[in-house]
Design a protein around this motif. Structure first.
Motif, short mmCIF file in Angstrom:
data_model
loop_
_atom_site.label_atom_id
_atom_site.label_comp_id
_atom_site.label_asym_id
_atom_site.label_seq_id
_atom_site.Cartn_x
_atom_site.Cartn_y
_atom_site.Cartn_z
N ALA A 66 -5.58 3.98 -7.60
CA ALA A 66 -5.49 2.75 -8.40
C ALA A 66 -4.92 1.60 -7.58
O ALA A 66 -4.18 1.80 -6.62
CB ALA A 66 -4.64 3.00 -9.63
N SER A 67 -5.28 0.39 -7.98
CA SER A 67 -4.74 -0.82 -7.37
C SER A 67 -4.55 -1.82 -8.50
O SER A 67 -5.51 -2.16 -9.20
CB SER A 67 -5.71 -1.36 -6.32
N LEU A 68 -3.30 -2.26 -8.70
CA LEU A 68 -3.08 -3.18 -9.81
C LEU A 68 -2.05 -4.24 -9.47
O LEU A 68 -1.10 -3.99 -8.75
CB LEU A 68 -2.67 -2.40 -11.06
N PRO A 69 -2.27 -5.45 -10.03
CA PRO A 69 -1.30 -6.52 -9.81
C PRO A 69 -0.08 -6.29 -10.69
O PRO A 69 -0.22 -5.97 -11.88
CB PRO A 69 -2.06 -7.78 -10.23
N VAL B 97 0.85 -1.19 0.00
CA VAL B 97 0.00 0.00 0.00
C VAL B 97 0.88 1.24 0.00
O VAL B 97 1.84 1.35 0.76
CB VAL B 97 -0.94 0.01 1.23
N MET B 98 0.56 2.17 -0.89
CA MET B 98 1.28 3.43 -0.98
C MET B 98 0.40 4.53 -0.39
O MET B 98 -0.77 4.66 -0.75
CB MET B 98 1.57 3.76 -2.45
N ASP B 99 0.98 5.28 0.53
CA ASP B 99 0.29 6.44 1.09
C ASP B 99 1.11 7.68 0.77
O ASP B 99 2.19 7.60 0.21
CB ASP B 99 0.17 6.30 2.63
N LEU C 93 -0.06 -3.49 -6.13
CA LEU C 93 0.34 -2.15 -5.69
C LEU C 93 -0.92 -1.29 -5.59
O LEU C 93 -1.64 -1.11 -6.57
CB LEU C 93 1.31 -1.53 -6.70
N THR C 94 -1.19 -0.80 -4.40
CA THR C 94 -2.41 -0.03 -4.14
C THR C 94 -2.02 1.37 -3.67
O THR C 94 -1.36 1.53 -2.64
CB THR C 94 -3.27 -0.72 -3.07
N ASN C 95 -2.43 2.36 -4.44
CA ASN C 95 -2.12 3.74 -4.08
C ASN C 95 -3.33 4.37 -3.38
O ASN C 95 -4.32 4.71 -4.01
CB ASN C 95 -1.74 4.55 -5.34
N LYS C 96 -3.22 4.52 -2.07
CA LYS C 96 -4.30 5.13 -1.29
C LYS C 96 -4.04 6.61 -1.04
O LYS C 96 -4.75 7.25 -0.27
CB LYS C 96 -4.47 4.39 0.04
N GLY C 97 -3.01 7.13 -1.68
CA GLY C 97 -2.65 8.53 -1.51
C GLY C 97 -3.47 9.44 -2.41
O GLY C 97 -4.41 8.99 -3.08
#
Ligand SMILES: [Cu+2]
Length: 116
Positions: free
Chosen positions: A81-84, A28-30, A52-56
């Motif tokens: 976005a969230s992508l494998p 998770v990316m913040d 990879l999940t961008n919660k920012g």
């Protein structure tokens, strides 16, 4: 006898916990950090998918430093976005991970990638 079986099952579970670290399936990316900060991946495994999940609120990036020259791991992920990410086969080792966007690494977007 039943108590002994339960006890043996508990010992087996505890023993399993001492083996190889649990493989990380999602990063998770913040703004501006990664979770977790230690990423465990299997060595020499082609196509292992790390989500990879961008919660920012801004785009972020996943760059791995120190890999052999013929292996590139670098992917930008837009906010929300969230992508494998199917990874190339990685040799065992410990590598630095960071966000390559200007100022993000300095702000705290760093992690350790343990491939084993
Ligand atoms: Cu970033």
């Amino acid at each position: 006898m039943r108590t002994l079986r339960v006890l043996l099952a508990i010992i087996a579970l505890v023993g399993a916990g001492c083996e190889a670290p649990v493989t990380t399936s999602e990063l998770v990316m913040d703004d501006f950090s990664y979770r977790p900060t230690t990423i465990n991946l299997p060595a020499d495994t082609e196509g292992f998918e790390l989500t990879l999940t961008n919660k920012g609120t801004v785009p972020h990036d996943f760059t791995v430093d120190g890999l052999p020259d013929d292996i590139l791991v670098d992917l930008a992920v837009f906010e929300g976005a969230s992508l494998p990410y199917p990874l190339p086969a990685l040799p065992a080792g410990e590598y630095e991970v960071y966000c390559a966007l200007e100022g993000h690494r300095e702000a705290g977007m760093e992690a350790t990638l343990r491939v084993s």
